[in-house]
Design an enzyme around this catalytic site. Structure first.
Site, PDB file in Angstrom:
ATOM      1  N   ASP A  27      -8.010   0.169   6.815  1.00 13.48           N
ATOM      2  CA  ASP A  27      -8.070  -0.986   7.701  1.00 13.48           C
ATOM      3  C   ASP A  27      -6.697  -1.260   8.300  1.00 13.48           C
ATOM      4  OD1 ASP A  27      -6.697  -3.683   6.426  1.00 13.48           O
ATOM      5  OD2 ASP A  27      -7.185  -2.163   4.953  1.00 13.48           O
ATOM      6  N   LYS A  33       0.788  -1.232   0.000  1.00  8.36           N
ATOM      7  CA  LYS A  33       0.000   0.000   0.000  1.00  8.36           C
ATOM      8  C   LYS A  33       0.821   1.284   0.000  1.00  8.36           C
ATOM      9  CE  LYS A  33      -4.566  -0.788   0.141  1.00  8.36           C
ATOM     10  NZ  LYS A  33      -5.552  -0.061  -0.664  1.00  8.36           N
TER      11      LYS A  33
END
Length: 399
Positions: free
Chosen positions: A119, A72
């Site tokens: 998350d 990410k």
């Protein structure tokens, strides 16, 4: 596990030039300027391929990315770099890591607060990048988020809150507070009026796709790629559709948890509208627990993806266990819940005769070369061990 085809009428093909190799090279050069950059490994699982009856099986292992255990950071860092470049009227090629973190740039920028909802993995990447810049990061996490992921983000100096909201509502909270307080929102979800940063995030993921392309010893015939909002899936699909034109393009299958299968539902409806999933979206695949598609990513997928799969959590658990217990000389891959989903789906379709019709529909046979992306390692150790040691989400239910 359910599979559907994307609409076959592709008269209005969307432009994907922003994900071509030229743009991917620029993104990769930006990431290469980071002193901690190392190309993540592409594992060739020949013994698994032989066991499953395909020619080869490749898995890109993102657990090594910048020592952050997930891919990410590629999107968050490139988006922040691109935001700074635009603010300073520079091209991103003029802003390598050393310059981006310099006192000179900090003085020109002043104080910036970057905000996001996550998350875990995306928020950690944003927090890490903000820390390198000497800037502030605020991170909102959805209800039920892992304490380990919370602590990893906090360790990067961010202000972190686990909310009582689902992921999409946490995104809305971040957006509202960004507008209210003048913060910079860094999110891969896009909507009208918020396009630049999610577009840059999607381009940022191109480093992973380009590395894999350069590492492959043979052309893939099939790519299985997971989706949350569809930004990652759009990035991988767009890159490989640019790299392999027409009939050469691999068959691309999008994999989602059935509790949060917004891409699957949108593809199934085939009515030109984005379809959302609401509620708590209970799935252990936390990184994929997103109910609202990114419109930028979707436009790539609707034109160039081939199939979408909606699956139970035990499909991902199967992938985690197989990758963690390799056959003979195949290398071990520690893959988290979201990272293992496409591997688990591919394995189950190939190994379980319950899915022989899906196997035939996808054209998987002894000549197939499969490529998957394990996008995270064990970012929640307690849950990883519960699955791999204790048999949580037992895939024997599929037998």
């Amino acid at each position: 596990m359910q599979l559907i085809s994307f609409a076959q009428d592709k008269k209005n093909i969307n432009n994907i030039e922003f994900l071509n190799s030229e743009h991917a090279e620029k993104v990769l050069n930006f990431h290469k300027s980071f002193p901690m950059y190392e190309k993540t490994p592409l594992r060739e699982l020949k013994n698994l391929a032989s066991h499953l009856g395909v020619k080869n099986f490749f898995v890109k292992d993102e657990s090594y990315r910048f020592a952050l255990n997930a891919f990410k950071v590629l999107g968050g860092s490139f988006a922040i770099g691109s935001y700074i470049a635009k603010k300073l009227n520079m091209d991103i090629s003029e802003l390598p890591f050393e310059k981006m973190v310099s006192d000179e740039i900090k003085e020109k920028l002043g104080n910036i607060t970057f905000v996001t909802a996550t998350d875990g993995n995306h928020g950690r990447g944003v927090a890490w990048t903000a820390k390198q810049l000497g800037q502030k990061a605020i991170v909102y996490m959805p209800k039920g988020s892992s304490l380990e992921r919370f602590n990893n983000i906090k360790a990067e100096g961010a202000e972190v809150t686990i909310t009582d909201l689902n992921y999409d509502d946490a995104v809305r909270m971040a957006s509202e507070n960004a507008e209210k307080y003048g913060w910079v929102m860094v999110q891969d979800t896009s909507w009208e009026g918020y396009q630049d940063i999610p577009r840059w995030i999607i381009q940022g993921y191109g480093t992973m796709a380009l590395e894999a392309y350069q590492q492959l010893s043979e052309q893939p015939t099939h790519i299985f790629i997971q989706a949350g909002v569809g930004a990652l899936a759009g990035a991988v699909t767009g890159f490989f559709a640019n790299a392999y034109k027409g009939e050469e393009k691999p068959k691309i299958t999008i994999v989602e948890p059935n509790a949060a299968d917004c891409i699957f539902r949108t593809a199934k409806a085939a009515d030109g509208r984005l379809h959302f999933v609401g509620g708590e979206m209970n799935t252990m695949m936390a990184g994929l627990a997103c109910g609202e598609p990114c419109d930028i990513g979707w436009r790539v997928l609707e034109s160039y993806a081939d199939y979408a799969i909606s699956c139970d959590d035990n499909i991902s658990a199967k992938g985690m266990r197989v990758l963690g217990a390799p056959i003979d000389s195949d290398e071990r891959i520690i893959s988290g819940e979201s990272g293992a989903a496409p591997v688990g789906a591919a394995i189950e379709i190939l190994a379980n005769n319950k899915y022989k019709e899906l196997r035939a529909k996808l054209g998987l046979d002894e000549n197939s070369v499969v490529l998957c992306f394990s996008t995270e390692g064990a970012t929640d150790i307690e849950n990883y061990r519960a699955i791999t040691w204790d048999g949580k989400e037992c895939s024997c239910e599929n037998a």
